[in-house]
Scaffold this active site. Structure first.
Site, mmCIF file in Angstrom:
data_model
loop_
_atom_site.group_PDB
_atom_site.id
_atom_site.type_symbol
_atom_site.label_atom_id
_atom_site.label_comp_id
_atom_site.label_asym_id
_atom_site.label_seq_id
_atom_site.Cartn_x
_atom_site.Cartn_y
_atom_site.Cartn_z
ATOM 1 N N THR A 295 -16.119 11.783 -6.861
ATOM 2 C CA THR A 295 -17.322 11.368 -6.151
ATOM 3 C C THR A 295 -18.470 11.170 -7.133
ATOM 4 O O THR A 295 -18.293 11.248 -8.347
ATOM 5 C CB THR A 295 -17.670 12.380 -5.039
ATOM 6 O OG1 THR A 295 -18.727 11.855 -4.236
ATOM 7 C CG2 THR A 295 -18.079 13.732 -5.609
ATOM 8 N N LYS A 299 -17.533 7.910 -10.136
ATOM 9 C CA LYS A 299 -16.608 6.905 -9.592
ATOM 10 C C LYS A 299 -16.407 5.709 -10.527
ATOM 11 O O LYS A 299 -15.336 5.099 -10.524
ATOM 12 C CB LYS A 299 -17.091 6.427 -8.227
ATOM 13 C CG LYS A 299 -17.003 7.488 -7.140
ATOM 14 C CD LYS A 299 -17.363 6.918 -5.774
ATOM 15 C CE LYS A 299 -17.253 7.986 -4.705
ATOM 16 N NZ LYS A 299 -17.469 7.449 -3.347
ATOM 17 N N ASN A 320 -12.100 6.516 -6.677
ATOM 18 C CA ASN A 320 -12.431 7.797 -6.043
ATOM 19 C C ASN A 320 -11.236 8.732 -5.940
ATOM 20 O O ASN A 320 -11.347 9.811 -5.363
ATOM 21 C CB ASN A 320 -13.018 7.570 -4.643
ATOM 22 C CG ASN A 320 -11.968 7.279 -3.600
ATOM 23 O OD1 ASN A 320 -11.047 6.490 -3.842
ATOM 24 N ND2 ASN A 320 -12.081 7.897 -2.440
ATOM 25 N N ASP A 335 -11.875 4.789 -0.781
ATOM 26 C CA ASP A 335 -13.169 4.620 -0.122
ATOM 27 C C ASP A 335 -13.186 3.358 0.740
ATOM 28 O O ASP A 335 -13.700 3.351 1.863
ATOM 29 C CB ASP A 335 -14.294 4.533 -1.152
ATOM 30 C CG ASP A 335 -14.831 5.895 -1.553
ATOM 31 O OD1 ASP A 335 -14.609 6.860 -0.794
ATOM 32 O OD2 ASP A 335 -15.458 5.986 -2.617
ATOM 33 N N GLY A 363 -24.247 1.390 -6.222
ATOM 34 C CA GLY A 363 -23.426 2.278 -7.025
ATOM 35 C C GLY A 363 -21.950 2.190 -6.678
ATOM 36 O O GLY A 363 -21.482 1.218 -6.062
ATOM 37 N N GLY A 364 -21.190 3.248 -7.036
ATOM 38 C CA GLY A 364 -19.753 3.254 -6.819
ATOM 39 C C GLY A 364 -19.357 3.112 -5.364
ATOM 40 O O GLY A 364 -18.431 2.366 -5.028
ATOM 41 N N ALA A 365 -20.052 3.820 -4.468
ATOM 42 C CA ALA A 365 -19.747 3.715 -3.042
ATOM 43 C C ALA A 365 -20.092 2.329 -2.516
ATOM 44 O O ALA A 365 -19.352 1.742 -1.718
ATOM 45 C CB ALA A 365 -20.507 4.789 -2.272
ATOM 46 N N TYR A 456 -22.954 12.419 4.852
ATOM 47 C CA TYR A 456 -22.516 13.199 6.016
ATOM 48 C C TYR A 456 -23.068 14.626 6.014
ATOM 49 O O TYR A 456 -22.814 15.403 6.928
ATOM 50 C CB TYR A 456 -20.982 13.241 6.092
ATOM 51 C CG TYR A 456 -20.323 13.869 4.884
ATOM 52 C CD1 TYR A 456 -20.121 15.239 4.809
ATOM 53 C CD2 TYR A 456 -19.903 13.089 3.816
ATOM 54 C CE1 TYR A 456 -19.524 15.818 3.716
ATOM 55 C CE2 TYR A 456 -19.309 13.649 2.707
ATOM 56 C CZ TYR A 456 -19.114 15.019 2.661
ATOM 57 O OH TYR A 456 -18.525 15.595 1.554
#
Length: 506
Positions: A295, A299, A320, A335, A363-365, A456
């Site tokens: 995470t 990532k 991930n 992801d 970013g990575g997400a 979350y």
């Protein structure tokens, strides 16, 4: 050597408070440590009677402030407390303290002799609150002055490499009982995997007083036993984990460890925290970890260390999930899968093909989200504080982009039918929306927007709360976490995760 004991540290201000905590957690612990330095002064006078009030072996500890404790009075007064508490022993040993913790430089022959005479075992401790300690075997041997003491070494690591060294050095320490612990967030594995360090015990704190030990990294006994299945961990248990930084909170251990129990798999999944992914990989290889969830912020950087990459990782540019096979690291991206399933559930009958979507972050997400949105045919504008990063991601998929700022509120409004928030802003934050905790604090929701925040924790971030109050349809990232976690579980174990966590009865 025997399995490590679970020792609950008692830091209540009164003996009654500590007694009630023992009653609450007695099924989760083996022994307790009474921290006299946390008791109010008038309560310290009655410590002698405490062992007879409980049904667990008890360690007597009066920790000095220089060693991370709260006792700041004179050493004469502390010695008097030790003497008063250890004297007048009961013939029934179960009514006496089973252990007493003396620091390595505390040598009062009369008190030490009294402890030995009354069958009280001495824990000889060394605490380093700022520096790691190496040469553990030699250090422990030097601390065993009579040959009967249990040496205890606890230190604050400067990096995950210091924690790795603890595991390496302790691997062959089988000749005498000892207690080893690396403190702080990076030291967490040494607590859950104390069987790997041949440690005599591992320390926990009751949830009610966890803040007293938060800096050194205690967890509560319920989490240790129920989440990490501590008593079942052996040297043969397969190791998996999640890595990131600072990784203050994560729900991934709940998903994976529950899955291992449901499928009768001898494995445990733990947080491995470090700002350097290179240190994480060295640690994982040294402990023969089979796989890791990856995470923020690793990532993208982890891809430079992979021997093989899945097509999704190559296309997205972020990873991930990594698995160790034949001494090689193989990278995957779950992801995208997790986000797509969660997004489809969130949208229901709403179709986003050719519709304008605002993607917050680059970013990575965000890279995995952009990959999915391209597949779904959405018209996307990427908003990011660093315009160059937004440009690079947008050009990859033919999306629009602009700087995330109040100056571009009209553009955000144009793409606001669906807003997907992928940054860390709002994570572990609560309270009223502000520039600090809300990435689009300047945008006023009308009520017809749909908002997907991949954060979350908390379940209702400031931006989600603000959007909900305006009447918007909202969701957080937990479903995404679940679905990508189930996909990781199959990659890790080869088995399908059949029972969602939400359907598991506590």
């Amino acid at each position: 050597m025997n399995k490590p004991l679970v020792c609950m540290t008692l830091t209540g201000s009164t003996l009654e408070e500590d007694l009630n905590l023992i009653k609450k957690y007695e099924k989760k612990i083996d022994i307790v440590e009474l921290r006299v330095d946390y008791l109010v002064e008038e309560e310290q006078l009655y410590v002698r009677r405490f062992p007879s009030m409980i049904y667990k072996p008890c360690i007597l500890t009066i920790r000095r402030d220089v060693d991370g404790g709260k006792f700041s009075s004179s050493e004469f007064f502390r010695t008097t407390l030790f003497a008063r508490t250890l004297s007048f022993a009961d013939q029934d040993k179960s009514r006496n303290f089973a252990y007493v913790d003396f620091e390595e430089d505390y040598h009062i022959p009369s008190i030490q002799d009294a402890a030995l005479a009354f069958g009280v075992r001495i824990i000889r401790s060394c605490h380093s609150m700022k520096e790691p300690i190496h040469n553990l075997t030699e250090k422990c041997i030097s601390m065993r002055k009579t040959g009967f003491e249990i040496p205890k070494i606890a230190f604050m690591p400067k990096s995950l490499n210091d924690v790795y060294n603890l595991f390496v050095e302790s691997e062959k320490m089988n000749d005498f009982e000892h207690i080893l612990c690396a403190m702080g967030p990076e030291g967490f594995p040494s607590r859950v995997l104390s069987d790997r360090t041949n440690s005599y015990l591992t320390y926990v704190s009751p949830e009610e007083n966890l803040q007293n030990m938060d800096d050194i990294g205690h967890i509560d006994p319920v989490t240790l036993n129920d989440l990490y299945n501590f008593k079942a961990i052996t040297k043969k248990t397969s190791l998996f984990g999640v890595t990131g930084w600072p990784l203050k909170k994560t729900s991934s251990p709940l998903i994976h460890n529950t899955g291992y129990r449901l499928h009768n798999i001898d494995a445990v999944y733990i947080p491995v925290r470090s700002p350097l992914v290179s240190d994480v990989l060295k640690f994982a290889e040294g402990l023969d970890m089979k796989g890791l969830s990856v995470t923020i912020p690793h990532k993208e950087s982890v891809t430079f260390y992979l021997d093989e990459q899945s097509p999704e990782v190559i296309q997205i540019g972020a990873c991930n999930t990594i698995i160790r096979k034949n001494n090689k690291w193989i990278g995957y991206n779950t992801d995208a899968y997790g986000f797509k399933r969660a997004l489809e559930e969130f949208l229901g009958t709403v179709k986003i093909r050719r519709k304008k979507v605002a993607l917050i972050g680059a970013g990575g997400a965000a890279k995995a989200v952009a990959y999915v949105l391209k597949q779904m045919g959405a018209r996307v504008c990427i908003f990011n504080r660093t315009i160059l990063h937004a440009k690079q991601l947008a050009e990859k998929y033919g999306f629009a982009y602009c700087e995330l700022s109040p100056d571009n509120i009209e553009i955000l409004d144009e793409y606001s039918s669906l807003i997907i928030q992928t940054t860390l802003v709002g994570m572990n934050e609560d309270g009223i929306s502000s520039e600090k905790n809300d990435p689009i604090y300047f945008y006023k929701f009308r009520g017809n927007e749909m908002l997907f925040d991949i954060v979350y924790e908390p379940s209702l971030t400031p931006i989600l709360r603000r959007a909900s109050s305006a009447g918007c349809t909202i969701t957080n990232g937990y479903k995404m976490l679940e679905y990508q976690g189930y996909s990781q579980f199959k990659l890790f174990t080869g088995q399908v995760y059949e029972i969602p966590v939400a359907n598991i009865k506590e």
